[in-house]
Design a protein around this motif. Structure first.
Motif, PDB file in Angstrom:
ATOM      1  N   THR A  72       0.910  -1.284   0.164  1.00 28.27           N
ATOM      2  CA  THR A  72       0.122  -0.009  -0.005  1.00 28.27           C
ATOM      3  C   THR A  72       0.720   1.331  -0.098  1.00 28.27           C
ATOM      4  O   THR A  72       0.659   2.213  -0.792  1.00 28.27           O
ATOM      5  CB  THR A  72      -1.129  -0.108   1.261  1.00 28.27           C
ATOM      6  OG1 THR A  72      -1.890  -1.303   1.162  1.00 28.27           O
ATOM      7  CG2 THR A  72      -1.628   1.445   1.082  1.00 28.27           C
ATOM      8  N   ALA A  73       1.765   1.406   0.790  1.00 28.92           N
ATOM      9  CA  ALA A  73       2.930   2.288   0.808  1.00 28.92           C
ATOM     10  C   ALA A  73       3.509   2.434  -0.386  1.00 28.92           C
ATOM     11  O   ALA A  73       3.680   3.762  -1.196  1.00 28.92           O
ATOM     12  CB  ALA A  73       3.817   2.349   1.996  1.00 28.92           C
ATOM     13  N   ASP A  76       0.921   4.072  -2.912  1.00 28.94           N
ATOM     14  CA  ASP A  76       0.774   5.228  -2.713  1.00 28.94           C
ATOM     15  C   ASP A  76       1.644   6.300  -3.327  1.00 28.94           C
ATOM     16  O   ASP A  76       1.490   7.231  -3.896  1.00 28.94           O
ATOM     17  CB  ASP A  76       0.771   5.682  -1.332  1.00 28.94           C
ATOM     18  CG  ASP A  76      -0.663   5.035  -0.249  1.00 28.94           C
ATOM     19  OD1 ASP A  76      -1.622   4.578  -1.280  1.00 28.94           O
ATOM     20  OD2 ASP A  76      -0.538   5.041   0.792  1.00 28.94           O
ATOM     21  N   GLN A  77       2.935   5.790  -3.220  1.00 25.87           N
ATOM     22  CA  GLN A  77       3.943   6.436  -3.882  1.00 25.87           C
ATOM     23  C   GLN A  77       4.240   6.616  -5.220  1.00 25.87           C
ATOM     24  O   GLN A  77       4.272   7.673  -6.156  1.00 25.87           O
ATOM     25  CB  GLN A  77       5.405   6.282  -3.150  1.00 25.87           C
ATOM     26  CG  GLN A  77       5.532   6.407  -1.716  1.00 25.87           C
ATOM     27  CD  GLN A  77       6.706   5.579  -1.103  1.00 25.87           C
ATOM     28  OE1 GLN A  77       7.675   5.007  -1.722  1.00 25.87           O
ATOM     29  NE2 GLN A  77       6.711   5.426   0.098  1.00 25.87           N
ATOM     30  N   GLU A  79       1.427   6.014  -7.088  1.00 26.50           N
ATOM     31  CA  GLU A  79       0.138   6.825  -7.698  1.00 26.50           C
ATOM     32  C   GLU A  79       0.488   8.251  -7.666  1.00 26.50           C
ATOM     33  O   GLU A  79       0.140   9.063  -8.373  1.00 26.50           O
ATOM     34  CB  GLU A  79      -1.043   6.346  -6.804  1.00 26.50           C
ATOM     35  CG  GLU A  79      -2.252   6.978  -7.098  1.00 26.50           C
ATOM     36  CD  GLU A  79      -3.558   6.379  -6.234  1.00 26.50           C
ATOM     37  OE1 GLU A  79      -4.577   6.140  -6.997  1.00 26.50           O
ATOM     38  OE2 GLU A  79      -3.189   6.269  -5.004  1.00 26.50           O
ATOM     39  N   ASN A  80       1.053   8.907  -6.572  1.00 23.69           N
ATOM     40  CA  ASN A  80       1.349  10.361  -6.135  1.00 23.69           C
ATOM     41  C   ASN A  80       2.423  10.548  -7.581  1.00 23.69           C
ATOM     42  O   ASN A  80       2.349  11.958  -7.885  1.00 23.69           O
ATOM     43  CB  ASN A  80       2.119  10.511  -5.096  1.00 23.69           C
ATOM     44  CG  ASN A  80       1.272  10.318  -3.884  1.00 23.69           C
ATOM     45  OD1 ASN A  80       0.124  10.370  -4.133  1.00 23.69           O
ATOM     46  ND2 ASN A  80       1.958  10.124  -2.710  1.00 23.69           N
ATOM     47  N   ARG A  86      -5.594   3.281  -9.076  1.00 24.86           N
ATOM     48  CA  ARG A  86      -6.329   2.477  -8.316  1.00 24.86           C
ATOM     49  C   ARG A  86      -7.708   2.535  -8.929  1.00 24.86           C
ATOM     50  O   ARG A  86      -8.193   3.549  -9.127  1.00 24.86           O
ATOM     51  CB  ARG A  86      -6.556   2.967  -6.875  1.00 24.86           C
ATOM     52  CG  ARG A  86      -5.332   2.573  -5.965  1.00 24.86           C
ATOM     53  CD  ARG A  86      -5.755   2.641  -4.669  1.00 24.86           C
ATOM     54  NE  ARG A  86      -4.291   2.489  -3.403  1.00 24.86           N
ATOM     55  CZ  ARG A  86      -3.633   3.116  -3.189  1.00 24.86           C
ATOM     56  NH1 ARG A  86      -3.182   4.400  -3.598  1.00 24.86           N
ATOM     57  NH2 ARG A  86      -2.541   2.611  -2.486  1.00 24.86           N
ATOM     58  N   ARG A 162       9.480   0.269   2.185  1.00 23.40           N
ATOM     59  CA  ARG A 162       8.405   1.003   1.896  1.00 23.40           C
ATOM     60  C   ARG A 162       8.744   2.204   2.057  1.00 23.40           C
ATOM     61  O   ARG A 162       8.065   3.251   1.814  1.00 23.40           O
ATOM     62  CB  ARG A 162       7.846   0.734   3.323  1.00 23.40           C
ATOM     63  CG  ARG A 162       6.699  -0.628   3.414  1.00 23.40           C
ATOM     64  CD  ARG A 162       6.129  -0.611   4.898  1.00 23.40           C
ATOM     65  NE  ARG A 162       7.355  -0.766   5.664  1.00 23.40           N
ATOM     66  CZ  ARG A 162       7.137  -0.811   7.066  1.00 23.40           C
ATOM     67  NH1 ARG A 162       5.853  -0.883   7.408  1.00 23.40           N
ATOM     68  NH2 ARG A 162       8.313  -0.914   7.924  1.00 23.40           N
TER      69      ARG A 162
END
Length: 168
Positions: A72-73, A76-77, A79-80, A86, A162
């Motif tokens: 997930t971490a 997130d990175q 995706e940023n 997602r 992570r």
């Protein structure tokens, strides 16, 4: 210890240092070429290698051998940075799928060959008994370093996968 014992110990420590150094150098090369850490590259590789072109965070965590929170971490990175997105599952709205974006495909294209790909290619050329010997010795080294219980993914990287550590 006599002189030959000292030399053998030094040679062993040098070999360990070479492995760590090769990993460090690869991380730097990857960060410069593609702006990624090896763990993030692995997430992109998993997504691009899927027939359906996506994966759930749980499936990626299972494949990488890490906790879902770690994936997930990483997602997130990524995706940023616009490399993944997602999407809700069309069959089960409770599930989220991670999909590689065009920027992720381009990052994969510009990334140097992964260090573990070189290792895997050479490892697979070995006889089964040689592979087992390497596994046994590396497990023993992990025990000697009090590292046997540390969570680790099959990604050659330094530190916690992570963490972004400012390198993408």
């Amino acid at each position: 210890m006599d002189g030959s014992d000292d030399k053998r110990l030094d040679d062993t420590l040098i070999a360990l240092r070479r492995i760590l150094r090769a990993t460090e150098l690869y991380e730097r090369e990857l960060a410069q070429a593609a702006g990624l850490t090896p763990a993030k590259l692995r997430v992109l590789q998993i997504l691009s290698g899927r027939k359906e072109g996506n994966a759930t965070p749980t499936a990626m965590a299972n494949q990488m051998g890490v906790r879902q929170a770690t994936v997930t971490a990483l997602v997130d990175q990524l995706e940023n940075r616009g490399m993944v997105r997602r999407e809700r599952s069309s069959t089960d709205r409770r599930q989220t799928h991670v999909v590689i974006a065009p920027a992720g495909v381009e990052a994969l294209r510009s990334a140097p060959s992964a260090l573990q790909q070189h290792f895997v290619a050479n490892y697979q050329k070995l006889e089964a008994w040689e592979q087992q010997m390497i596994l046994s010795v590396l497990n023993r080294v992990a025990l000697m370093l009090n590292a046997a219980d540390i969570e680790a993914a099959p990604v050659l990287t330094i530190g916690d996968i992570r963490q972004d550590r400012g390198r993408g």
